[in-house]
Scaffold this motif. Structure first.
Motif, PDB file in Angstrom:
ATOM      1  N   HIS A  37       0.803  -1.286  -0.060  1.00  0.00           N
ATOM      2  CA  HIS A  37       0.185  -0.031  -0.085  1.00  0.00           C
ATOM      3  C   HIS A  37       1.065   1.408   0.331  1.00  0.00           C
ATOM      4  O   HIS A  37       0.815   2.063  -1.014  1.00  0.00           O
ATOM      5  CB  HIS A  37      -1.379  -0.029   1.205  1.00  0.00           C
ATOM      6  CG  HIS A  37      -1.961  -1.089   0.966  1.00  0.00           C
ATOM      7  ND1 HIS A  37      -2.268  -2.060   0.559  1.00  0.00           N
ATOM      8  CD2 HIS A  37      -3.369  -0.913   1.328  1.00  0.00           C
ATOM      9  CE1 HIS A  37      -3.279  -2.589   0.267  1.00  0.00           C
ATOM     10  NE2 HIS A  37      -4.214  -1.768   0.814  1.00  0.00           N
ATOM     11  N   PRO A  38       1.650   1.453   0.865  1.00  0.00           N
ATOM     12  CA  PRO A  38       2.384   2.946   1.094  1.00  0.00           C
ATOM     13  C   PRO A  38       3.516   2.553  -0.440  1.00  0.00           C
ATOM     14  O   PRO A  38       3.510   4.586  -1.228  1.00  0.00           O
ATOM     15  CB  PRO A  38       3.900   2.742   2.164  1.00  0.00           C
ATOM     16  CG  PRO A  38       3.039   1.361   2.534  1.00  0.00           C
ATOM     17  CD  PRO A  38       2.078   0.549   2.029  1.00  0.00           C
ATOM     18  N   LEU A  45       1.699   8.863  -6.309  1.00  0.00           N
ATOM     19  CA  LEU A  45       1.934  10.630  -5.565  1.00  0.00           C
ATOM     20  C   LEU A  45       3.170  10.935  -6.812  1.00  0.00           C
ATOM     21  O   LEU A  45       3.430  12.110  -7.083  1.00  0.00           O
ATOM     22  CB  LEU A  45       2.572  10.573  -4.123  1.00  0.00           C
ATOM     23  CG  LEU A  45       1.464  11.258  -3.202  1.00  0.00           C
ATOM     24  CD1 LEU A  45       2.157  10.329  -1.317  1.00  0.00           C
ATOM     25  CD2 LEU A  45       1.249  11.875  -2.864  1.00  0.00           C
ATOM     26  N   GLN A  46       4.782   9.839  -6.967  1.00  0.00           N
ATOM     27  CA  GLN A  46       4.742  10.574  -7.738  1.00  0.00           C
ATOM     28  C   GLN A  46       4.652  11.317  -9.475  1.00  0.00           C
ATOM     29  O   GLN A  46       4.953  12.033  -9.914  1.00  0.00           O
ATOM     30  CB  GLN A  46       5.880   9.575  -7.822  1.00  0.00           C
ATOM     31  CG  GLN A  46       7.242   9.589  -6.903  1.00  0.00           C
ATOM     32  CD  GLN A  46       8.191   8.583  -7.173  1.00  0.00           C
ATOM     33  OE1 GLN A  46       8.196   7.145  -7.481  1.00  0.00           O
ATOM     34  NE2 GLN A  46       9.850   8.719  -6.611  1.00  0.00           N
ATOM     35  N   ASP A 108       5.957  11.086   2.710  1.00  0.00           N
ATOM     36  CA  ASP A 108       7.067  11.376   2.534  1.00  0.00           C
ATOM     37  C   ASP A 108       7.937  11.281   3.970  1.00  0.00           C
ATOM     38  O   ASP A 108      10.241  11.186   3.900  1.00  0.00           O
ATOM     39  CB  ASP A 108       7.266  13.246   2.153  1.00  0.00           C
ATOM     40  CG  ASP A 108       6.552  13.596   0.600  1.00  0.00           C
ATOM     41  OD1 ASP A 108       7.189  12.502   0.294  1.00  0.00           O
ATOM     42  OD2 ASP A 108       6.621  14.377   0.875  1.00  0.00           O
ATOM     43  N   SER A 109       7.675  11.812   5.490  1.00  0.00           N
ATOM     44  CA  SER A 109       8.527  11.398   6.392  1.00  0.00           C
ATOM     45  C   SER A 109       8.873   9.773   6.286  1.00  0.00           C
ATOM     46  O   SER A 109      10.101   9.666   7.175  1.00  0.00           O
ATOM     47  CB  SER A 109       7.654  11.377   7.490  1.00  0.00           C
ATOM     48  OG  SER A 109       6.922  12.723   8.007  1.00  0.00           O
ATOM     49  N   TRP A 113      13.269   8.977   6.335  1.00  0.00           N
ATOM     50  CA  TRP A 113      13.668   8.003   7.577  1.00  0.00           C
ATOM     51  C   TRP A 113      14.717   6.610   6.680  1.00  0.00           C
ATOM     52  O   TRP A 113      15.817   6.888   7.635  1.00  0.00           O
ATOM     53  CB  TRP A 113      12.044   7.818   8.964  1.00  0.00           C
ATOM     54  CG  TRP A 113      12.935   6.971   9.504  1.00  0.00           C
ATOM     55  CD1 TRP A 113      12.936   7.205  11.185  1.00  0.00           C
ATOM     56  CD2 TRP A 113      13.013   5.140   9.623  1.00  0.00           C
ATOM     57  NE1 TRP A 113      13.811   6.260  11.967  1.00  0.00           N
ATOM     58  CE2 TRP A 113      12.991   5.105  11.286  1.00  0.00           C
ATOM     59  CE3 TRP A 113      12.836   4.888   9.067  1.00  0.00           C
ATOM     60  CZ2 TRP A 113      13.821   4.418  11.445  1.00  0.00           C
ATOM     61  CZ3 TRP A 113      12.461   3.436   9.379  1.00  0.00           C
ATOM     62  CH2 TRP A 113      13.443   3.321  10.751  1.00  0.00           C
ATOM     63  N   GLY A 114      13.828   6.253   5.663  1.00  0.00           N
ATOM     64  CA  GLY A 114      14.592   5.576   5.079  1.00  0.00           C
ATOM     65  C   GLY A 114      15.996   5.727   5.022  1.00  0.00           C
ATOM     66  O   GLY A 114      16.410   4.619   5.209  1.00  0.00           O
TER      67      GLY A 114
END
Length: 129
Positions: A37-38, A45-46, A108-109, A113-114
């Motif tokens: 899903h993400p 989004l991109q 985005d967060s 973080w990744g």
């Protein structure tokens, strides 16, 4: 129904959020915490609206069956919109709803973080993620 007008409280109970009758984190993870899903939300989004095969190429590593199931689930959760753009041959585009687009700061967060805390090992292809 929750105060935000989102997921009804009775649809989002989970035993792993012990002690709470309703937990916003549990509900959010129930919606966006599934494996693909993400990634699907991130690619939409991109790139904006994408047809099924385009989305499959952008996600990479997902079977058509799993992509189809994931898109159906995201559509049911009102994060993704499915639109038939031509009937002969049938062409369908997937795009984010306003609710799906509202996940942009979350995605985005996660990406930031990744990049900060995770590094691929030498045997991993960096293009997979």
């Amino acid at each position: 129904m929750s105060d935000s007008g989102g997921v009804p409280e009775d649809e989002c109970l989970a035993v792993w959020c012990a002690g709470d009758d309703w937990c916003a984190v549990t509900c959010a993870m129930d919606i966006i915490g599934k494996k693909w899903h993400p990634v699907i939300v991130h690619r939409l989004l991109q790139h904006g609206a994408l047809r099924f095969n385009e989305l499959s190429e952008e996600v990479g590593g997902i079977t058509n069956k799993m992509l189809s199931q994931s898109l159906k689930d995201l559509e049911e959760k009102e994060l993704v919109d499915r639109e038939v753009v031509s009937e002969k041959p049938v062409a369908v585009e997937y795009s984010l709803t306003e609710r799906g687009q509202s996940l942009e700061p979350v995605i985005d967060s996660l990406e930031e973080w990744g990049k900060t805390y995770l590094r691929p090992t030498e045997d991993q292809d960096q293009s997979v993620c």
